[in-house]
Each structure stands twice: as structure tokens, then as C-alpha cells.
Design an enzyme around this catalytic site. Structure first.
Site: not given
Length: 472
Positions: A233, A244, A313, A321, A346, A453
Site C-alpha cells: 500500500d 492511494d 475514506h 482521511h 479499499e 484499493e
């Protein structure tokens, strides 16, 4: 992901023939021996082959043909780890992505291709059916071209970096070596420039029952094993616009159903997401798919469970976030997704209890986005906070970066950024609420966890899955 070949470039790539060689062969054909054959000297002369110029992209970089087939479990069939050579990238990648593409706002007369657009999906719900063909909404999108360029730029960097990583992540590699190699490529391709461009957050490489927020600290010599299940990640950012994206690495085929469950659950969450969609409905879609799977490990069958206290998120500028959490189980959250928002969808699946807790040595830290103004008495704390502010801002960082010679950014600090004896100061910043520690998140020991994700943007006319690639 490939771009159409520019006709001007194609026209310039015609075969070039050595005319001198043709003339020699013509003259040699006139002087035959008594038996009608060419003289021995002429017969021994090798025929010169036609020479081809290598094709080049419109940006002037030499194009190649991918040859390295991806071997990772659950990567899309036909994916190549060196796909980027079709865009003129080197192998291994070394050219900043901005040199291979242009933004949509740049002159349309340029033959350099624009940053690749992500996967396009329509917004769900009948109330959104008009969006895809609305001229007014298309006009609104054109006003956001600069934002989309930044997101697509960061996405293409992420794609190229992770494809390259897929070529060297193999059993026997030390995790610290893997992370540093990946991060150096990330810095190179994004053309790291402090807070303007760089890594979005530390490379997570959580293994087995550890679900998230683990990266090796200095001195950690953990080695990747054949039977490990590792979540990779990492992020890339352009002007604070963070991509992300994560996938799971496994080598033993016995984990395939676990990986498939989580990959398909993430795709279900992506499909369910959209303008005016309730967050609870996304969670329900994820859970339905995830928990329809089971996996057999060493003769025992385990149901695949959602890790119910981990979420997707929303993402804001320099804020990983940004306030909205996207559940991965059915819940009562009636909050709706809104036009223009960016989300990381994710999902996490596990063979364990489906609930994580904080444990193990901490490596991830981040300055709170709304950090309070607190008078600091310790000089070391003031010094460390100054370093964090100028090097990372409100982006996440790790201890390993603080101990680099450049302290996390050569552009900002040169080779004079290394932090010495900083742990006390870091603890003080956490204690007063300026910095937040993010310890590893773990399920029950002996269990296996997986993660997939993607980052998407809710455009007025459609949703664009920015980080989608030919790998997953």
C-alpha cells in the site's frame, strides 16, 4: 493503457535501406564466373540487412514492446510489469512521468499524449441517468481540467512504480530493501519536489495477520517468505492530490480464494459508489461479495470475513482521511457521497475474527490536519516539528525517512536532514496532540489478511477510477 501512435512519428519510422550495399550487389551481378555463378569473393560477402529506426513517442522517447509478463497471484492475465515502455519509459523506469505526457490544459496542437484517463463507470441510481450526456455537466468538468490532470499524473506514476515493483517483489527479498527500492523509483518518476510533488505516505508491507500500517523501521531485517500474504500500500501526490492504491502479494496458490474475495469485493464497492449513494449501501455491497467466499488452508475451511473496523475514506488536499469513512460491512450510515469528492475504496478480508487492534512497534506518523497550537518547551521537539512542517506538512511519514540523510526530501533538506535522537521529541509531539501515531493494525495471530484499493473521483458526468491499471 497504451496510446495511439502519432501519424507523424509513424511516417518518420520507415525502413532505411543502405543504398551503397544495393549498388555493390548490382555491380557484382554483372561479373559472373564461367559457370554463371558469382565470384567467390562476392559470394562470401554477407548481404546487408535493412536497418530500422526505433520508434519514438511524440515526446521524443524511444518506444518499446513489453516483454516481462507479470507473475503475481491474481494479477490480470496478460499484464506486463514493463508495460510503461510503450510510453517511452526506460526499463527499469527512470524518466519522470511528466516528461512522457501532457496535461489536458496544455496546447492541443502538441503531439505529446495527455495523461491517461482512468476507468470510466456511470454513476448508479436512476436520478443520475442524465449525467453522462449532460452538456452543462461536461462544461463543469472542463473547468476542473487542472485538478484531473494532477490526479491522472499521480495515478500514472503509481501505475508505473507498482508495475516495476511487481517485477522484483519475490520470496527472499528484505522488506526494507523492497520499500526503499520502490520509494526511490516513486521519487524519481514523480520528480520529488518537497510538498509540491512526492510520496503520498510510507510504503505499507503488512504481512499475514498484520492488516495495515506496517513498514520496516531501521534495523528491521524481516524477509518475505513464500507462504506470506503481504499487502503493498503506497501513495503518490501532486500538489497534495493523493492517489492511494494497494494490492496483495502472495506466491502460494492456496491463498487465491482469499485474494479473489477481496479483489472482487473492492470492485463491488467501486461499482456501488457514486453521487448521492449512501455510504451504508456501499458497505452492504462489499460485505455481500466478500462473505460469499471461503478459503481452504491446510485441510481446514475458513469463511472470508470483512475486517469490520477498517474502512475506505474520502481524500482531500494534503489530507489522506478527509472526514467521510466508507464502510465495508452493512451499517446505518446514511451519509451520501457528493459530486466532486475523491474516495479511496479499499476492502480488507481475513480468515481471522474480522476485527483489528493496534499492536507491535509503530512506524507510521502524521501531523494532525487540525493540530492545536501548543507551546513546546523542549528544543528537540521544536526542531523536529519544524522539520516535519517543511518536509511532510500533514502528509504521513515514517521513522525510516527521518533517519535518511535527506530527512525525507532531498529537495527540502539536501543531505543535511537526518534527525538524530528524535524519539523523545516525537513522543512529546504525539502526547500534546500535534502528531498522531499509527501503530500496525492486526487481526488474531495465525490468520491471513488481504487488501485491494483504488482511488476514484466523482466527476459530474461519471466516476473515474483513477488508479485502475491492467494489473488489477
Amino acid at each position: 493503457m497504451t496510446q495511439e501512435e502519432d501519424p507523424k512519428v509513424a511516417a518518420a519510422d520507415e525502413d532505411v535501406v543502405d543504398n551503397g550495399a544495393e549498388n555493390e550487389e548490382a555491380e557484382g551481378g554483372e561479373d559472373l564466373g564461367a559457370d554463371g555463378s558469382a565470384p567467390a569473393a562476392a559470394a562470401a560477402k554477407k548481404k546487408k540487412k535493412k536497418k530500422k529506426k526505433k520508434k519514438k513517442t511524440a515526446s521524443g522517447h524511444t518506444k518499446g514492446t513489453p516483454t516481462q509478463k507479470a507473475e503475481g497471484r491474481m494479477l490480470t492475465e496478460g499484464s506486463f510489469t514493463d508495460y510503461y515502455v510503450t510510453h517511452g519509459q526506460t526499463e527499469p523506469p527512470s524518466i519522470p512521468v511528466v516528461n512522457l505526457f501532457r496535461g489536458d490544459e496544455e496546447t492541443t496542437t502538441s503531439s505529446v499524449p495527455p495523461f491517461p484517463v482512468g476507468e470510466i463507470q456511470p454513476h448508479p441510481l436512476e436520478s443520475n441517468s442524465h449525467r453522462i450526456s449532460s452538456e452543462e455537466l461536461r462544461h463543469n468538468e472542463r473547468l476542473e481540467a487542472n485538478l484531473y490532470d494532477k490526479l491522472r499524473h499521480a495515478s500514472e506514476v503509481h501505475r508505473q512504480v507498482r508495475h516495476y515493483a511487481q517485477s522484483f517483489i519475490k520470496p527472499g527479498i528484505k522488506l526494507v530493501d523492497m520499500c526503499e527500492r520502490l520509494e526511490e523509483t516513486n521519487r524519481k518518476l514523480v520528480q520529488e519536489h518537497g510538498l509540491e510533488r512526492g510520496i503520498g505516505f510510507p510504503t505499507g508491507c503488512s504481512i499475514n495477520h498484520v492488516a495495515a500500517h506496517y513498514t520496516p523501521n531501521v534495523g528491521d531485517d524481516t524477509v518475505l517468505q513464500y507462504d506470506d500474504v503481504m499487502k503493498v500500500d503506497f501513495g503518490t501526490q501532486i500538489d497534495g492530490r493523493i492517489i492511494d492504491c494497494a494490492w496483495t502479494v502472495a506466491f502460494n496458490p492456496k491463498y487465491d480464494m482469499l485474494l479473489e474475495a477481496v479483489k472482487e469485493a473492492t470492485n463491488a464497492g467501486i461499482k456501488a459508489a457514486g453521487i448521492d449513494v449512501r455510504l451504508c449501501d456501499v458497505g452492504e455491497s462489499v460485505e455481500e461479495v466478500m462473505e460469499s467466499y471461503e478459503v481452504e488452508l491446510d485441510g481446514k475451511t475458513y469463511p472470508v470475513k470483512c475486517i469490520r473496523n477498517l474502512n475506505g475514506h474520502s481524500i482531500g488536499p494534503y489530507q489522506i482521511h478527509a472526514g467521510k469513512s466508507v464502510p465495508i460491512v452493512k451499517c446505518d450510515d446514511q451519509t451520501k457521497m457528493e459530486e466532486g469528492e475523491i474516495f479511496a475504496i479499499e476492502t480488507f478480508g481475513t480468515t481471522g475474527r474480522g476485527y483489528i487492534v493496534e499492536d507491535l512497534e509503530c512506524s507510521h506518523y502524521m501531523k494532525n490536519f487540525n493540530a492545536p497550537h501548543v507551546p513546546l518547551r523542549l528544543p528537540r521537539s521544536k526542531k523536529l516539528l519544524g522539520h516535519i512542517n517543511k518536509t511532510f506538512g500533514t502528509l504521513a511519514f515514517c521513522r525510516r525517512w527521518l533517519e535518511r540523510e535527506d530527512g525525507g526530501s532531498f529537495t527540502v533538506n539536501g543531505n543535511k536532514g537526518k534527525q538524530e535522537k528524535y524519539m523523545g521529541a516525537l513522543k512529546n509531539l504525539c502526547d500534546v496532540g500535534i502528531v498522531q501515531a499509527y501503530p500496525p493494525l492486526v487481526d488474531v495471530k495465525g490468520s491471513y489478511t488481504a487488501q485491494y484499493e483504488h482511488t476514484l473521483v466523482l466527476r459530474p458526468t461519471c466516476k473515474e477510477i483513477l488508479s485502475r491499471g491492467d494489473d488489477f
